[in-house]
Motif scaffolding. Structure first.
Motif, mmCIF file in Angstrom:
data_model
loop_
_atom_site.group_PDB
_atom_site.id
_atom_site.type_symbol
_atom_site.label_atom_id
_atom_site.label_comp_id
_atom_site.label_asym_id
_atom_site.label_seq_id
_atom_site.Cartn_x
_atom_site.Cartn_y
_atom_site.Cartn_z
ATOM 1 N N ASN A 84 36.350 56.455 66.479
ATOM 2 C CA ASN A 84 36.719 56.987 67.941
ATOM 3 C C ASN A 84 37.652 55.493 68.298
ATOM 4 O O ASN A 84 39.160 56.091 68.942
ATOM 5 N N LYS A 94 40.736 56.105 65.530
ATOM 6 C CA LYS A 94 41.344 56.633 66.088
ATOM 7 C C LYS A 94 42.403 56.096 66.761
ATOM 8 O O LYS A 94 43.314 56.641 66.769
ATOM 9 N N ASP A 95 41.531 55.886 67.715
ATOM 10 C CA ASP A 95 42.331 55.499 68.964
ATOM 11 C C ASP A 95 43.264 54.126 68.884
ATOM 12 O O ASP A 95 44.777 54.464 68.793
ATOM 13 N N ILE A 96 43.229 52.869 68.272
ATOM 14 C CA ILE A 96 44.250 52.412 67.374
ATOM 15 C C ILE A 96 45.116 52.982 66.643
ATOM 16 O O ILE A 96 46.413 52.838 67.242
ATOM 17 N N TYR A 99 46.485 56.256 66.740
ATOM 18 C CA TYR A 99 47.217 56.563 68.054
ATOM 19 C C TYR A 99 48.180 56.094 68.968
ATOM 20 O O TYR A 99 49.776 56.250 68.940
ATOM 21 N N LYS A 100 47.381 54.782 68.760
ATOM 22 C CA LYS A 100 48.441 54.314 69.779
ATOM 23 C C LYS A 100 49.303 53.810 69.213
ATOM 24 O O LYS A 100 50.958 53.017 69.714
ATOM 25 N N THR A 101 49.244 53.722 68.042
ATOM 26 C CA THR A 101 49.673 52.953 67.262
ATOM 27 C C THR A 101 51.585 53.741 66.233
ATOM 28 O O THR A 101 52.153 53.035 65.742
ATOM 29 N N ASP A 140 54.448 57.174 66.329
ATOM 30 C CA ASP A 140 55.052 57.850 68.015
ATOM 31 C C ASP A 140 54.329 59.335 67.921
ATOM 32 O O ASP A 140 54.318 59.625 66.784
ATOM 33 N N LYS A 141 55.320 59.916 68.617
ATOM 34 C CA LYS A 141 55.512 61.508 68.589
ATOM 35 C C LYS A 141 55.545 62.419 67.696
ATOM 36 O O LYS A 141 54.631 62.999 67.585
ATOM 37 N N PHE A 156 52.905 61.306 65.193
ATOM 38 C CA PHE A 156 51.459 62.262 65.779
ATOM 39 C C PHE A 156 51.610 63.315 65.855
ATOM 40 O O PHE A 156 50.232 64.070 65.438
ATOM 41 N N LYS A 178 47.359 65.083 64.125
ATOM 42 C CA LYS A 178 47.289 65.399 64.914
ATOM 43 C C LYS A 178 45.930 66.348 64.752
ATOM 44 O O LYS A 178 44.921 66.523 65.567
#
Length: 116
Positions: free
Chosen positions: A21, A24-26, A28-30, A32-33, A36, A40
């Motif tokens: 988790n 994945k968070d790291i 996701y934060k790096t 762009d849409k 992502f 996803k």
């Protein structure tokens, strides 16, 4: 990744899930849409990483094509009319960096001969 039902997880399983988790968070934060939206549906950090690698680097055929184009750019590199030596050097250095990233290494002698 943990395959047991959540109620049966050991401390090690919980730790692995937590680390996944966090990873994945790291990731996701790096991004762009646009990027992502392409990852996803991935369920683990490993899946995300493999998808990103495939998207950014391509498969073996894509890498071979990129290498062929970079070699052709190296072979055809000449100073353009009105281009300064500094501009040519920057452009040529970018070609060399691309070749190195793709695994093609030229000797200093080959590079110097090409520049001359």
């Amino acid at each position: 990744m943990v395959e047991n039902p959540r109620a049966e997880w050991t401390n090690e399983d919980k730790n692995k899930a937590n680390l996944d988790n966090v990873a994945k968070d790291i990731l996701y934060k790096t991004m762009d849409k646009n990027m992502f939206s392409k990852i996803k549906t991935c369920s683990t950090a490993k899946d995300i990483w493999e998808k990103l690698t495939q998207l950014c680097e391509g498969n073996d055929q894509t890498k071979e094509n990129k290498l062929a184009v970079a070699i052709q750019m190296f072979d055809n590199a000449k100073i353009k009319s009105g281009e300064t030596m500094t501009e040519f050097d920057e452009r040529f250095s970018n070609i060399i960096c691309e070749l190195i990233a793709l695994g093609k290494i030229y000797t200093n002698r080959e590079i110097a001969l090409k520049v001359m």
